[in-house]
Motif scaffolding. Structure first.
Motif, PDB file in Angstrom:
ATOM      1  N   ALA A 164       0.831  -1.199   0.000  1.00  0.00           N
ATOM      2  CA  ALA A 164       0.000   0.000   0.000  1.00  0.00           C
ATOM      3  C   ALA A 164       0.867   1.251   0.000  1.00  0.00           C
ATOM      4  O   ALA A 164       0.630   2.195  -0.747  1.00  0.00           O
ATOM      5  N   VAL A 165       1.928   1.215   0.842  1.00  0.00           N
ATOM      6  CA  VAL A 165       2.833   2.371   0.895  1.00  0.00           C
ATOM      7  C   VAL A 165       3.478   2.587  -0.467  1.00  0.00           C
ATOM      8  O   VAL A 165       3.503   3.697  -1.004  1.00  0.00           O
ATOM      9  N   THR A 197       2.534   1.529  -3.536  1.00  0.00           N
ATOM     10  CA  THR A 197       1.638   1.974  -4.603  1.00  0.00           C
ATOM     11  C   THR A 197       1.221   3.420  -4.396  1.00  0.00           C
ATOM     12  O   THR A 197       1.116   4.179  -5.366  1.00  0.00           O
ATOM     13  N   THR A 198       0.989   3.806  -3.128  1.00  0.00           N
ATOM     14  CA  THR A 198       0.611   5.194  -2.888  1.00  0.00           C
ATOM     15  C   THR A 198       1.706   6.136  -3.362  1.00  0.00           C
ATOM     16  O   THR A 198       1.449   7.082  -4.116  1.00  0.00           O
ATOM     17  N   TYR A 242       4.125   5.580  -5.445  1.00  0.00           N
ATOM     18  CA  TYR A 242       4.344   5.527  -6.890  1.00  0.00           C
ATOM     19  C   TYR A 242       3.243   6.269  -7.640  1.00  0.00           C
ATOM     20  O   TYR A 242       3.514   7.005  -8.598  1.00  0.00           O
ATOM     21  N   SER A 243       1.982   6.104  -7.179  1.00  0.00           N
ATOM     22  CA  SER A 243       0.902   6.779  -7.905  1.00  0.00           C
ATOM     23  C   SER A 243       0.990   8.287  -7.743  1.00  0.00           C
ATOM     24  O   SER A 243       0.709   9.033  -8.677  1.00  0.00           O
ATOM     25  N   ILE A 244       1.431   8.739  -6.555  1.00  0.00           N
ATOM     26  CA  ILE A 244       1.610  10.184  -6.381  1.00  0.00           C
ATOM     27  C   ILE A 244       2.732  10.686  -7.285  1.00  0.00           C
ATOM     28  O   ILE A 244       2.620  11.725  -7.932  1.00  0.00           O
TER      29      ILE A 244
END
Lengths: 415, 199, 162, 383
Positions: B7-8, B10-11, B13-15
């Motif tokens: 979760a950390v 992907t968060t 990376y998406s930001i």
């Protein structure tokens, strides 16, 4: 405070302040001058930042932004301020009159008092408190008192929602903010803002952010929780305009309303300055030691420039985050705090401790590791630029076909 | 434990991806058209020729068939025709369009056999008084147009910038202001009277 | 196709309750108003029919026949066909059984009909006006409805251009 | 609490002392027009949310009874102002099938092109506005910029940017030129990479995903029961598309998929599914547009229709797949030149009725996400 006033006095009149006879009067005068200067800086910074933010947001959204008032719209913030000052100061019918009037002052004083301990360059700080960082966190928490007062006294359900969310947010995020600074304090051995900067170096790998992977994690955590403290997106829950109309300041108008956004933008400087002074080397000028820095007035001004540039970059990133990210939900906000930020901080504190024991700051190995960390950061930036290039060229030819114009329009080119 | 760190990752990376997109827009051309004072080219050139702006009537080619009046779903066109009994000539004595009612659907102009009524590119006809938006195209009776073999009025060049309608609206506004200054009290009484009559 | 549906329905309900018409574009089945709810339940849950989608409910006012006709449009994903049911109630005291319990979607349609045509649906969970304000007088979609010239001291019409 | 508010609530409301009534709307930033919700909340948690519609009721169905058959076309634009073309289309389909008019094939292709362009434009607004409700304002403006290109094309096709009145009984009002066809191709070339860019910006953003995934889940059973249509129904995993099931116009000549929700990031039928189905539908519309543009036949654009249309006693139900799902019109004629009765069935109307059920137990911020993901347009509810 006294020392600084003394230094300035000696610089101006060539005699120490104690020997001048009216020493108390001089001190009070200096206090007022410095307070006025800080207020002037903070108010103008808030105004100009509001204009710059609007322009940057406009460019991100492929708009132009305000460009009518003054050359390139640079006086837009003055016009906005005057407009709000001239507006009627409405107070809702069943509002708590006293609290409603008083709340903006709490917000105002809470934020502007933080500027007292913020440095601007070598030796340029209103009061070099030995509890500087601690003081800044304590005093900025006063803002939430103002917000709760304003939200509750408005007698509006939306404002009440905003106030409650703000309370929950500040209570949660005080903890990771404070915890994420502990590695810095351990590395420095002091809470004074000047001492923290002096402990770092001018070159990037001498900054605390690249000291170890743990401090890097702490830097990220500190940045995130500073955003939350400053009510910036993705944590602008107290005034989530699409959910709560306008949150705690729904019922405010005129000058009292003006105080809230002004404080928000002034807070931007506090956030950015804190980030840059604790982790990004503050006013340290590369290749110049502190001894040589203290001797030359030109170098001191250079240090101010360095600090302002670093802070501006952080301000810019905070702004860009605001126009990129959506808002988190209120339960996700607390969840993020307690399940991610706080555990990460705790691990990072222990990790930094062990790292400090194994690789003391002065050793060659520590320098090598710092260089490696800096290399990783540099690679990250390189990859970032690659992605920006990819996004730009992704639709370049199709855009040229459609609009018969080149899409190239750099940020410094004004419409 | 993996979902936690996933979760950390992907968060973050998406930001990162989102930031790369927004940064790239700092180097791209804004798409704003800075209306009205900083236009790159005049607005008339930016609108397509089919643009359905304020209606205009070329009374010199109107044959008085009244199709536009009949097709209009909200009755915003009013036409009066008169006939000279001696010469058997027909006159157009009134051609009014209530622009405040018009919904720019194009049903009237589509059915006009001589293109006498057509949409212009003129659209910013705001006034302070709704009554001024009734444009009267006939000042004095006009002899109706008759089809001739040598010319087809449909192919003539239309005045898409709406000169006639603009002039009429300005003229009417001036006239209204003059009469309003002179006959202020009279106007009020007459309005009152009309209301009484309705009731 | 609908005739097949009709035969299945006739097997269950008998020929007295149902009439089949195909003089319009969409053939329809005329239903006795008392049996509409049972019929809807049957049509929705019978494995051979499975009319699970409720498309629309419309009311048409016929002052000459002195009746209001309800038109139900149902759709079956299984047969990929639409079925039209019709039922008539008297104009004076229109009352019909609600089918909200069969398709929840019908709930708001019935409220709308109550609002605009004045049909009272029994056993409806919340039979109140939906679109118009609560203090509205009359039911606008009835053919004999006359628009009041004033609503709360506001004029409701603008004159033709003079 | 005023009496006028209390009478809307059901008896079980205000069971706890901690509850309060929040009047959300009609003037609220994210109610998409003029909507009103009476929300009973306990802190941030909603116990009951009652939609209160009718603020935009203009009696279009009554107006139809007083207007001629052709004269009603401009009124249909006003039913759904974001996707006016579909209301045009369904109305002319109903009149044509009643009057037994054959539409030329070119006109049918032009209709499909206009409709699909309009579908893209409408989905751009709905997905962008959802992002705006969640708090990200940039994606909305980016989509508005793309929509502006579509509006320019629409203006070139029919002369208006929002209220098109493009369709006529028996065809369309204007033909399209080769230049417009080239413009649409250029736009598609530009737009298709932008969809991926938009996804990188917001659709796959973890904060955005977390705000929408597993929020306001509508099960397939509920979706059918409450009569949801269009992307909302497909978001719940049901393959239902009028374009495929009851093919109208020339949709049976194109090859396209019906995207359905699969629980992309959370569970089936949550807000993210409804959102992402729309993004996928935009891509499908692009492919339909490319197919339609390459196949346009030559010919007339309008069949010969009497100027004063009179239709003998008959009735029919026509439906199209609008941007907000199945849009139907039930038209009754009585031999005069005016419709005897026109019933308009819209997607937003049924979508709104499910809010009361789904919103229980959500948070205030989730209610806004739910309304945004249902993509309701206020005039379509009230008509």
């Amino acid at each position: 405070m006294k020392e600084n006033a003394n230094l300035l006095f000696v610089f101006l009149f060539k005699t120490p302040i104690e020997g001048s006879g009216y020493s108390l009067a001089w001190y009070i005068l200096f206090v007022f001058i410095i307070a006025g200067a800080l207020l002037f800086f903070a108010a103008n910074f808030a105004g100009i930042t509001s204009f710059i933010e609007r322009r940057i947001a406009a460019r991100i959204q492929t708009r132009v932004g305000p460009n009518v008032v003054g050359p390139q719209g640079i006086l837009q913030w003055v016009a906005d301020g005057i407009k709000l000052l001239l507006k009627e100061d409405l107070i809702p019918d069943r509002a708590d009159q006293f609290l409603f009037r008083v709340a903006p002052y709490f917000v105002f004083s809470g934020l502007f008092a933080a500027f007292v301990a913020l440095p601007f360059g070598y030796g340029i700080v209103a009061a070099d408190l030995n509890v500087g960082v601690y003081y800044i966190f304590a005093i900025t928490s006063l803002v939430v008192v103002g917000i709760i007062m304003g939200g509750w006294s408005s007698n509006s359900k939306w404002a009440l929602f905003g106030a409650l969310r703000s309370a929950a947010q500040i209570i949660s995020y005080e903890i990771p903010t404070a915890l994420s600074l502990i590695p810095v304090i351990m590395l420095t051995g002091s809470l004074s803002t000047q001492d923290i900067i002096k402990a770092q170096g001018g070159l990037p790998w001498d900054w605390f952010v690249f000291h170890s992977p743990f401090t890097f994690v702490c830097f990220v955590v500190f940045f995130i929780s500073a955003l939350a403290e400053g009510n910036r997106i993705p944590f602008d829950l107290p005034e989530a305009e699409s959910e709560l109309v306008s949150g705690y300041n729904t019922e405010y108008s005129g000058f009292r309303f003006l105080v809230f956004p002004m404080a928000e933008w002034a807070n931007l400087w506090v956030i950015a300055a804190m980030v840059s002074l604790t982790y990004l080397g503050g006013w340290q000028v590369p290749f110049v030691s502190i001894e040589t820095l203290s001797g030359s007035l030109v170098l001191i001004f250079l240090s101010v420039a360095v600090f302002v540039i670093k802070t501006s970059i952080v301000v810019f990133i905070v702004m860009q985050l605001r126009w990129t990210l959506p808002r988190v939900r209120v339960d996700q906000m607390t969840q993020l705090c307690w399940t991610y930020l706080v555990p990460f901080c705790l691990v990072a504190i222990v990790g930094t401790m062990i790292w400090m024991l194994i690789f003391p700051w002065e050793t060659r190995v520590a320098l090598l590791l710092r260089l490696m960390m800096f290399g990783i950061g540099f690679a990250f930036c390189f990859f970032y630029v690659r992605r920006i290039r990819f996004n730009y060229f992704n639709d370049k030819t199709a855009y040229e076909n459609l609009k018969k114009k080149s899409p190239w329009y750099p940020i410094w080119r004004l419409p | 434990m993996t979902p936690y760190f996933n979760a950390v990752a992907t968060t973050l990376y998406s930001i990162f991806e989102g930031m790369a997109v927004t940064t790239s827009y700092l180097f791209r051309r804004p798409s704003t058209i800075q209306y009205p004072n900083k236009l790159e080219k005049p607005l008339e050139e930016q609108l397509s020729d089919r643009y359905r702006g304020i209606l205009q009537v070329d009374t010199s080619v109107c044959i008085g068939c009244r199709i536009c009046e009949k097709t209009c779903p909200i009755d915003c066109i009013a036409i009066n025709l008169e006939k000279n009994k001696e010469t058997k000539e027909r006159f157009l004595t009134r051609f009014d369009i209530d622009i405040s009612k018009c919904m720019f659907c194009g049903l009237c102009s589509e059915n006009c056999s001589t293109c006498a009524i057509y949409h212009t590119k003129f659209f910013n006809g705001a006034t302070q008084n709704v009554d001024e938006l009734v444009v009267r195209f006939v000042d004095s009776p006009i002899v109706l147009y008759k089809h001739r073999k040598d010319s087809d009025p449909k192919t003539r060049e239309k005045d898409l910038s709406g000169v006639i309608v603009k002039q009429k609206m300005v003229k009417q506004r001036m006239k209204k202001q003059k009469t309003a200054k002179q006959e202020m009290p009279v106007n009020k009484i007459s309005k009152h009277k009309i209301k009484e009559e309705i009731l | 196709m609908i005739s097949k549906v009709y035969t299945i329905l006739v097997d269950r309900f008998g020929e007295d309750a149902l009439l089949y018409f195909d003089d319009t574009l969409n053939p329809y089945i005329q239903v006795n108003p008392e049996q509409i709810q049972m019929l809807c339940i049957f049509m929705r849950y019978n494995p051979a029919l499975k009319f699970s989608f409720f498309f629309s409910l419309c009311g048409v006012d016929y002052p000459e026949k002195n009746q209001i006709t309800m038109v139900y449009h149902l759709f079956s994903m299984k047969q990929k066909k639409m079925c039209v049911l019709k039922t008539s109630v008297s104009r004076k005291n229109p009352e019909l059984e609600s089918i909200e319990s069969v398709w929840k979607a019908a709930g708001w349609f019935e409220r709308e009909l109550y609002d605009l045509l004045g049909v009272n649906f029994t056993n409806h969970s919340n039979m109140k006006r939906l679109l118009l304000p609560d203090d509205w007088v009359g039911h606008p979609l009835r053919k004999d409805y006359e628009e009041p010239s004033f609503y709360h001291d506001m004029e409701t019409s603008r004159n033709r251009i003079s | 609490m005023p009496e006028s508010e209390l009478k809307y609530l059901k008896p079980q409301a205000l069971a706890f002392k901690e509850e309060m009534i929040l009047n959300m709307g009609p003037q609220h930033p994210s109610t998409h027009g003029v909507l009103n919700f009476l929300v009973v909340t306990d802190g941030e948690v909603i116990h009951q949310a009652l939609p209160n519609v009718g603020y935009l009721h203009r009696g279009i169905e009554k107006l139809a009874e007083q207007t001629s058959y052709t004269g009603f076309i401009p009124f249909t634009d006003r039913i759904d102002y974001l996707a006016a073309m579909f209301a045009n289309h369904v109305y002319v389909l109903a009149v044509e099938s009643l009057a037994e008019i054959e539409v030329p094939e070119r006109a049918q292709f032009l209709r499909v092109i206009a409709c699909e362009l309009n579908r893209i434009a409408s989905h751009l607004i709905s997905t962008g506005a959802l992002a705006l409700d969640i708090g990200a304002s940039t994606p909305f403006v980016h989509w508005i910029r793309e929509r502006e290109c579509i509006n320019d094309i629409m203006e070139a096709i029919c002369g208006a940017r929002l209220t098109y009145s493009y369709m006529r009984v028996g065809g369309v009002s204007r033909d399209i030129s080769q230049k417009i066809v080239d413009d649409i191709y250029k736009f598609l070339d530009h737009f298709e990479p932008i969809i991926d860019e938009y996804n990188r910006l917001i659709s796959f953003n973890e904060i955005f995903v977390r705000r929408l995934a597993d929020v306001a889940i509508i099960s397939p059973v509920d979706a059918v029961n409450f009569g949801l249509v269009g992307p909302n129904l497909r978001g719940s995993g049901i393959t239902m598309d009028i374009r495929k099931i009851i093919p109208y116009s020339v949709y049976d000549q194109f090859d396209f998929d019906i995207p359905i929700g699969k629980g992309f990031k959370g569970s089936l039928g949550d807000c993210y599914d409804r959102y992402f189905v729309r993004i996928l539908e935009i891509k499908e519309s692009c492919s339909i547009l490319r197919q339609a543009l390459s196949q346009i036949p030559k010919g007339d654009i309008k069949a010969k229709v009497k100027r004063k249309l009179k239709i003998k006693e008959n009735e029919c139900y026509a439906c199209v797949e609008s941007a907000r799902g199945e849009m139907g019109m039930y038209l009754v004629s009585d031999g005069s030149d005016r419709p005897y009765r026109l019933k308009i069935k819209t997607g937003s109307f049924t979508a709104m009725s499910i809010v009361e059920k789904v919103s229980q137990g959500l948070m205030v911020a989730d209610l806004i996400a739910l309304i945004g993901s249902l993509d309701v347009v206020a005039p379509e509810i009230d008509r």
